[in-house]
Design an enzyme around this catalytic site. Structure first.
Site, PDB file in Angstrom:
ATOM      1  N   LYS A  58      -4.247 -79.259  59.276  1.00  0.00           N
ATOM      2  CA  LYS A  58      -4.916 -79.975  60.363  1.00  0.00           C
ATOM      3  C   LYS A  58      -4.262 -81.341  60.529  1.00  0.00           C
ATOM      4  CE  LYS A  58      -9.395 -81.733  61.874  1.00  0.00           C
ATOM      5  NZ  LYS A  58     -10.847 -81.677  61.673  1.00  0.00           N
ATOM      6  N   LYS A  79      -4.207 -76.418  63.287  1.00  0.00           N
ATOM      7  CA  LYS A  79      -4.935 -77.143  64.330  1.00  0.00           C
ATOM      8  C   LYS A  79      -4.273 -78.490  64.590  1.00  0.00           C
ATOM      9  CE  LYS A  79      -9.450 -79.162  65.003  1.00  0.00           C
ATOM     10  NZ  LYS A  79     -10.646 -79.594  64.357  1.00  0.00           N
TER      11      LYS A  79
HETATM   12  C1  PBG Z   1     -14.236 -82.619  62.349  1.00  0.00           C
HETATM   13  C2  PBG Z   1     -13.654 -81.689  63.345  1.00  0.00           C
HETATM   14  C3  PBG Z   1     -12.896 -82.102  64.440  1.00  0.00           C
HETATM   15  C4  PBG Z   1     -12.646 -80.969  65.195  1.00  0.00           C
HETATM   16  C5  PBG Z   1     -13.220 -79.877  64.534  1.00  0.00           C
HETATM   17  N1  PBG Z   1     -13.841 -80.348  63.369  1.00  0.00           N
HETATM   18  C6  PBG Z   1     -12.483 -83.443  64.886  1.00  0.00           C
HETATM   19  C7  PBG Z   1     -11.846 -84.381  63.957  1.00  0.00           C
HETATM   20  O1  PBG Z   1     -11.251 -84.007  62.948  1.00  0.00           O
HETATM   21  O2  PBG Z   1     -11.963 -85.567  64.219  1.00  0.00           O
HETATM   22  C8  PBG Z   1     -11.891 -80.997  66.493  1.00  0.00           C
HETATM   23  C9  PBG Z   1     -12.072 -79.854  67.401  1.00  0.00           C
HETATM   24  C10 PBG Z   1     -11.596 -80.048  68.778  1.00  0.00           C
HETATM   25  O3  PBG Z   1     -11.018 -81.093  69.174  1.00  0.00           O
HETATM   26  O4  PBG Z   1     -11.797 -79.107  69.549  1.00  0.00           O
HETATM   27  N2  PBG Z   1     -14.149 -82.415  61.039  1.00  0.00           N
END
Ligand code: PBG
Length: 329
Positions: free
Chosen positions: A194, A252
């Site tokens: 991520k 992601k």
């Molecule tokens: C938080 C989380 C995020 C997303 C999913 N879980 C945002 C972040 O890490 O700040 C983002 C999902 C999206 O943008 O569709 N743990």
């Protein structure tokens, strides 16, 4: 000319025969936002078609999605500021919003796979995914909080828990806690690779979960989410999460990282998921609203590209639209 690649493109029939990749509704996961107030519905301006839903409306939306062939939803709770604190205490409350939503969904639609997000940010007053001490997000103090959160979600009926926090060692901590609590059948979808991305903007607006920097609170998530410049490091995360007991590995965001999806696919035998994140969905919607592109075709092309890159599972806010389009084909 002996070779004419166009012969294999000449008709719908031959194109269908030689098509290398398929997209079907069964590959899609629909993310949904839940809030208090059973019947409430608050549209998310940067994500047209999505809203924060009260539990009754959430169940109705999930039922419609399931009827279209969508097998799974991923849930994200939107908490009022008053319910947030530095240690994300509400995340383990059996009567908390997310836990109530999971129970309602499993009761109403037992065959629907319910995936829950394991991370502190929707519950934490500072907006970080970990405990903050002295201006830093502290890894090891966060692990027991994540483990307890995962167990609370499993107890509510979650089928798969999805740690999205990027703390080191959390897959193992979550796996051990789930097993110790008797939830050895609950799966783990690791947000394994991520990145610290600008494409999460609309999601953070939807949950009001962006970091709230001050003298002691870091401004961003760059000390735990990955540097967008790195791909070798992704393979290191893959090796660790495999060893720690992950069931699925996620990359992601999505489209800007299809090279990473391909590399992860080549490096593991586990199912690979990709997240077509909020900013990617917002871009398609915004361009389509201006008449600059055809949303339906651009959506299906995007999702097919995830499959071509090697993703088995695709989390997308366009799941319902895609399911409708695929069933009409
Ligand atoms: C938080 C989380 C995020 C997303 C999913 N879980 C945002 C972040 O890490 O700040 C983002 C999902 C999206 O943008 O569709 N743990």
């Amino acid at each position: 000319m002996l070779a004419r690649p166009r012969r294999n493109r000449a008709s719908p029939a031959v194109r269908a025969l030689v098509r290398e990749t398929t997209l079907s509704t069964s590959h899609l996961v629909l993310p949904l936002f839940v809030q208090d107030g059973e019947q409430s519905e608050t549209p998310i301006p940067s994500m047209p078609g999505h809203a924060r839903l009260g539990i009754e409306r959430l169940v109705a939306r999930a039922r419609a999605a399931h009827a279209l062939g969508i097998q799974a939803v991923a849930l994200f709770p939107a908490l009022a500021d008053a319910a947030k604190d530095p240690r994300a205490t509400q995340s383990v409350n059996p009567e908390g919003l997310l836990q109530r939503a999971v129970r309602a969904l499993k009761r109403a639609i037992p065959g629907l796979l319910v995936i829950t997000d394991v991370a502190m940010d929707p519950y934490s007053s500072h907006g970080h995914d970990g405990v903050v001490h002295g201006g830093r997000v502290v890894n090891d103090d966060t692990l027991p909080i994540l483990a307890a959160m995962a167990v609370a979600q499993a107890r509510a009926g979650a089928d798969v828990v999805a740690p999205s926090d990027m703390m080191d060692g959390r897959i193992r901590a979550v796996r051990e806690a789930l097993d110790a609590a008797g939830f050895s059948d609950v799966g783990i979808c690791s947000y394994c690779v991520k990145y610290a991305s600008a494409f999460y903007g609309p999601f953070r607006a939807a949950l009001d979960s962006a970091p709230r920097p001050d003298a002691d609170i870091p401004a961003d998530k760059t000390t735990y989410q990955m540097d967008p410049a790195n791909i070798r490091e992704a393979l290191r995360e893959v090796a660790l999460d495999e060893a720690e007991g992950a069931d699925w590995l996620m990359v992601k965001p999505g489209l800007p990282y299809l090279d990473v999806v391909g590399a992860v696919r080549a490096a593991t035998t586990l199912p690979v998921a990709a997240y077509h994140v909020s900013g990617e969905y917002a871009m398609l919607k915004a361009a389509a609203e201006r008449g600059w592109l055809d949303f339906d075709r651009a959506l299906l092309e995007s999702l097919l590209s995830f499959r071509r890159a090697g993703a088995d599972i695709i989390f997308t806010y366009g799941a319902i639209e895609a399911a409708r389009l695929l069933s009409a084909k």
